[in-house]
Design an enzyme around this catalytic site. Sequence first.
Site, PDB file in Angstrom:
ATOM      1  N   ASP A  83      -1.313  -0.182  -4.539  1.00  0.00           N
ATOM      2  CA  ASP A  83      -2.673   0.488  -4.962  1.00  0.00           C
ATOM      3  C   ASP A  83      -2.547   2.139  -5.527  1.00  0.00           C
ATOM      4  O   ASP A  83      -3.340   2.447  -6.168  1.00  0.00           O
ATOM      5  CB  ASP A  83      -3.593   0.369  -3.916  1.00  0.00           C
ATOM      6  CG  ASP A  83      -2.944   0.983  -2.507  1.00  0.00           C
ATOM      7  OD1 ASP A  83      -1.806   1.311  -2.443  1.00  0.00           O
ATOM      8  OD2 ASP A  83      -3.737   1.184  -1.508  1.00  0.00           O
TER       9      ASP A  83
ATOM     10  N   THR B 226      -7.672  -2.136   1.804  1.00  0.00           N
ATOM     11  CA  THR B 226      -7.226  -2.944   0.923  1.00  0.00           C
ATOM     12  C   THR B 226      -7.682  -4.604   0.926  1.00  0.00           C
ATOM     13  O   THR B 226      -8.082  -5.030   0.086  1.00  0.00           O
ATOM     14  CB  THR B 226      -5.707  -3.059   0.703  1.00  0.00           C
ATOM     15  OG1 THR B 226      -5.279  -1.652   0.932  1.00  0.00           O
ATOM     16  CG2 THR B 226      -4.993  -3.614  -0.254  1.00  0.00           C
TER      17      THR B 226
ATOM     18  N   SER C  88      -7.280   4.112  -1.079  1.00  0.00           N
ATOM     19  CA  SER C  88      -7.026   2.637  -1.199  1.00  0.00           C
ATOM     20  C   SER C  88      -8.265   1.979  -1.400  1.00  0.00           C
ATOM     21  O   SER C  88      -8.230   0.776  -1.718  1.00  0.00           O
ATOM     22  CB  SER C  88      -6.271   2.280   0.372  1.00  0.00           C
ATOM     23  OG  SER C  88      -5.131   2.780   0.222  1.00  0.00           O
TER      24      SER C  88
ATOM     25  N   GLU D 288      -0.968  -7.859   1.883  1.00  0.00           N
ATOM     26  CA  GLU D 288      -0.663  -6.587   1.795  1.00  0.00           C
ATOM     27  C   GLU D 288       0.474  -6.004   2.859  1.00  0.00           C
ATOM     28  O   GLU D 288       0.269  -6.178   4.016  1.00  0.00           O
ATOM     29  CB  GLU D 288      -1.897  -5.595   2.276  1.00  0.00           C
ATOM     30  CG  GLU D 288      -1.666  -4.175   2.014  1.00  0.00           C
ATOM     31  CD  GLU D 288      -2.886  -3.207   2.475  1.00  0.00           C
ATOM     32  OE1 GLU D 288      -3.398  -3.831   3.517  1.00  0.00           O
ATOM     33  OE2 GLU D 288      -2.919  -2.190   2.256  1.00  0.00           O
TER      34      GLU D 288
ATOM     35  N   ASP E 134       0.921  -1.229   0.104  1.00  0.00           N
ATOM     36  CA  ASP E 134       0.051  -0.195  -0.002  1.00  0.00           C
ATOM     37  C   ASP E 134       0.899   1.247  -0.139  1.00  0.00           C
ATOM     38  O   ASP E 134       1.867   1.501   0.620  1.00  0.00           O
ATOM     39  CB  ASP E 134      -0.772   0.167   1.236  1.00  0.00           C
ATOM     40  CG  ASP E 134      -2.119   1.106   1.125  1.00  0.00           C
ATOM     41  OD1 ASP E 134      -1.762   2.028   0.660  1.00  0.00           O
ATOM     42  OD2 ASP E 134      -3.163   0.686   1.417  1.00  0.00           O
TER      43      ASP E 134
ATOM     44  N   HIS F 192      -1.811  10.741  -0.978  1.00  0.00           N
ATOM     45  CA  HIS F 192      -1.525   9.983  -1.805  1.00  0.00           C
ATOM     46  C   HIS F 192      -0.906  10.894  -3.149  1.00  0.00           C
ATOM     47  O   HIS F 192      -1.281  12.078  -3.037  1.00  0.00           O
ATOM     48  CB  HIS F 192      -2.689   9.200  -2.366  1.00  0.00           C
ATOM     49  CG  HIS F 192      -3.012   8.160  -1.341  1.00  0.00           C
ATOM     50  ND1 HIS F 192      -4.205   7.356  -1.134  1.00  0.00           N
ATOM     51  CD2 HIS F 192      -2.444   8.069   0.020  1.00  0.00           C
ATOM     52  CE1 HIS F 192      -4.473   6.903  -0.213  1.00  0.00           C
ATOM     53  NE2 HIS F 192      -3.372   6.975   0.661  1.00  0.00           N
TER      54      HIS F 192
HETATM   55 MG    MG Z   1      -4.284  -0.806   2.666  1.00  0.00          MG
HETATM   56 ZN    ZN Z   2      -3.030   6.081   2.522  1.00  0.00          ZN
END
Ligand code: MG
Ligand code: ZN
Length: 369
Positions: A297, A133, A80, A250, A39, A332
Amino acid sequence: MMKNILFLLLAIITLACTASEKVQPESEKSTNIIFLIGDGMGLSAVSTGFYFGDQPSVFKRFYEIGLQQTSSATHKVTDSAASGTALATGKKTYNGAIGVDTTKTSIQNIAELVASMGWSTGVVATSTISHATPASFYAHVELRSMEDEIAAQLLASEIDFFAGGGRDKFNMRKDSSDLLLLAADKGFIIDTTGLPTPGTLSGDQKYGFLPEPGSMPPMIHGRGDFLPEATTLAISHLSQNQEGFFLMVEGSQIDWAGHANDSEYLVSEMLDFEKVIAAALDFAEKDENTLVVVTADHETGGFTLGPKTGATDESGYSDYSAIEPVFATGSHSATLIPVFAFGPGAGEFKGIYQNTDIFHKMAALVQGE
Ligand code: MG
Ligand code: ZN
């Protein structure tokens, strides 16, 4: 003369066909899929092992590499939930959505698809197991924040193995029900203490491992080898199914380190995730019938490996001898994300494509298209 040449050609074609038919039985068995998601893992995060690791980066073991674009249906910068759903279901959706499309209708995910073909499936994470996720691979809710509902959906889902944080979402719930007491009825044995040795789990039993009430601790606070060990345990359990298996693991906290702009946290989470990748590749190399796909992601933090700022060497040039990790944002970013693939079908992951194509490539492989 012409007739003879034609006959010869025909004979060669027939021989060639027979030869290719002979290799068929090997590829008739379904190809297992191990899908590893870091992630928030952008290219600079992938690069950390080259500078901060004490052994060669595990990413050097891949030869099939591509790039994916992560934007959601509603935003250039995804969250995510939307990107997890895109990877799991092949549909772009709105930020915050888990397993539903832009009209809030449930969409089948890759784990549900292969479960319908008799495969075993599993999810492993270092966040709560009901976090966005992992949830994208078994749940269908309008908003990622509905973690109590997501936890309930996990026990009702086709998932055969899960390991991660988030026990509180099962037994310290707003509705004050204790889902751990109901888990046996759903076919699960739940362990809240830790992970057993691989090889000790029964093939026809479902398992859940919830050693922590909240998230698993960060590596820098002593998580140890939980993630690689849970991965090895999951593979050893799920691979007992001869029909095939799908496993999603993950590295959840690479993202949290990016949000915190904490490079020490980020590097430690990356080195841990590299161990997970190594475990998956070791299995796939021996098994010869398992596809390993590693991607993220989205990127988090606008993380990059800059030179030490302001430093100059004796001749007055910028001193590029040392690295100073820097972050451009606490959020992000929309940067393209690398995809690494190994095993049968790995060549399909070369090129530049949408995150949703990763689902379609995996689905095509399992459906033999
Ligand atoms: Mg995640
Ligand atoms: Zn994040």
